[in-house]
Design a protein around this motif. Structure first.
Motif, mmCIF file in Angstrom:
data_model
loop_
_atom_site.group_PDB
_atom_site.id
_atom_site.type_symbol
_atom_site.label_atom_id
_atom_site.label_comp_id
_atom_site.label_asym_id
_atom_site.label_seq_id
_atom_site.Cartn_x
_atom_site.Cartn_y
_atom_site.Cartn_z
ATOM 1 N N ALA A 86 0.839 -1.206 0.000
ATOM 2 C CA ALA A 86 0.000 0.000 0.000
ATOM 3 C C ALA A 86 0.874 1.257 0.000
ATOM 4 O O ALA A 86 0.599 2.214 -0.738
ATOM 5 C CB ALA A 86 -0.947 -0.008 1.204
ATOM 6 N N ARG A 87 1.924 1.249 0.815
ATOM 7 C CA ARG A 87 2.831 2.411 0.828
ATOM 8 C C ARG A 87 3.504 2.594 -0.527
ATOM 9 O O ARG A 87 3.671 3.719 -1.006
ATOM 10 C CB ARG A 87 3.880 2.259 1.934
ATOM 11 N N ALA A 88 3.882 1.490 -1.155
ATOM 12 C CA ALA A 88 4.504 1.569 -2.481
ATOM 13 C C ALA A 88 3.528 2.183 -3.483
ATOM 14 O O ALA A 88 3.920 3.001 -4.321
ATOM 15 C CB ALA A 88 4.956 0.195 -2.944
ATOM 16 N N TRP A 89 2.270 1.776 -3.409
ATOM 17 C CA TRP A 89 1.242 2.328 -4.306
ATOM 18 C C TRP A 89 1.151 3.843 -4.102
ATOM 19 O O TRP A 89 1.149 4.606 -5.062
ATOM 20 C CB TRP A 89 -0.093 1.656 -4.032
ATOM 21 N N LEU A 90 1.098 4.269 -2.837
ATOM 22 C CA LEU A 90 0.995 5.701 -2.544
ATOM 23 C C LEU A 90 2.245 6.459 -2.963
ATOM 24 O O LEU A 90 2.167 7.614 -3.383
ATOM 25 C CB LEU A 90 0.716 5.918 -1.054
ATOM 26 N N SER A 91 3.394 5.805 -2.880
ATOM 27 C CA SER A 91 4.640 6.479 -3.245
ATOM 28 C C SER A 91 4.718 6.751 -4.752
ATOM 29 O O SER A 91 5.516 7.562 -5.196
ATOM 30 C CB SER A 91 5.857 5.676 -2.784
ATOM 31 N N MET A 92 3.855 6.052 -5.521
ATOM 32 C CA MET A 92 3.805 6.297 -6.966
ATOM 33 C C MET A 92 3.063 7.598 -7.279
ATOM 34 O O MET A 92 2.931 7.978 -8.430
ATOM 35 C CB MET A 92 3.125 5.127 -7.693
ATOM 36 N N GLY A 93 2.566 8.254 -6.233
ATOM 37 C CA GLY A 93 1.896 9.528 -6.436
ATOM 38 C C GLY A 93 0.396 9.418 -6.628
ATOM 39 O O GLY A 93 -0.243 10.408 -6.952
ATOM 40 N N VAL A 94 -0.170 8.261 -6.396
ATOM 41 C CA VAL A 94 -1.613 8.084 -6.543
ATOM 42 C C VAL A 94 -2.260 8.530 -5.248
ATOM 43 O O VAL A 94 -1.889 8.076 -4.171
ATOM 44 C CB VAL A 94 -1.967 6.607 -6.843
ATOM 45 N N ARG A 95 -3.206 9.408 -5.347
ATOM 46 C CA ARG A 95 -3.916 9.896 -4.162
ATOM 47 C C ARG A 95 -5.401 9.697 -4.377
ATOM 48 O O ARG A 95 -5.933 9.914 -5.475
ATOM 49 C CB ARG A 95 -3.656 11.386 -3.918
ATOM 50 N N GLY A 96 -6.078 9.331 -3.325
ATOM 51 C CA GLY A 96 -7.520 9.085 -3.400
ATOM 52 C C GLY A 96 -8.330 10.349 -3.542
ATOM 53 O O GLY A 96 -7.918 11.420 -3.122
ATOM 54 N N GLU A 97 -9.485 10.174 -4.164
ATOM 55 C CA GLU A 97 -10.435 11.287 -4.290
ATOM 56 C C GLU A 97 -11.455 11.159 -3.180
ATOM 57 O O GLU A 97 -12.004 10.107 -2.951
ATOM 58 C CB GLU A 97 -11.176 11.187 -5.634
ATOM 59 N N ALA A 98 -11.681 12.226 -2.483
ATOM 60 C CA ALA A 98 -12.662 12.197 -1.389
ATOM 61 C C ALA A 98 -14.067 12.343 -1.922
ATOM 62 O O ALA A 98 -14.316 12.707 -3.005
ATOM 63 C CB ALA A 98 -12.361 13.304 -0.399
#
Length: 98
Positions: A86-98
């Motif tokens: 999950a941290r690796a996914w986030l480190s790719m710059g993908v951010r969730g939409e609220a």
């Protein structure tokens, strides 16, 4: 049978495309698919935890509950692996939409 495999592949492909765009609902849907084996997808609790974790970080309350539920069926090593993914996914710059 082949039709259900095609449907499963389409589900994963379409939800992954949405996840790349940061769609929190896609994170949750992927968690459901991997935790339940729906649509012919193999159950993979590490992958499911990763997606539920990403949904939870984005504020998805159901994702938080599902993450906790499947964590009770996982080893500490499996949970740590899912968290790293999950941290690796986030480190790719993908951010969730609220």
């Amino acid at each position: 049978m082949a039709h259900s495999l095609e449907a499963a592949a389409y589900l994963i492909e379409s939800r992954l495309a949405d996840a790349v765009r940061g769609d929190i609902d896609a994170y949750y849907d992927l968690g459901i698919a991997y935790s339940s084996g729906s649509e012919g997808i193999d159950v993979d609790l590490v992958e499911a935890h990763k997606w539920f974790n990403l949904a939870a970080v984005g504020g998805n309350v159901a994702g938080q509950a599902c993450r906790a539920e499947i964590a009770s069926e996982m080893s500490a090593r499996e949970i740590a692996l899912a968290q790293r993914q999950a941290r690796a996914w986030l480190s790719m710059g993908v951010r969730g939409e609220a």
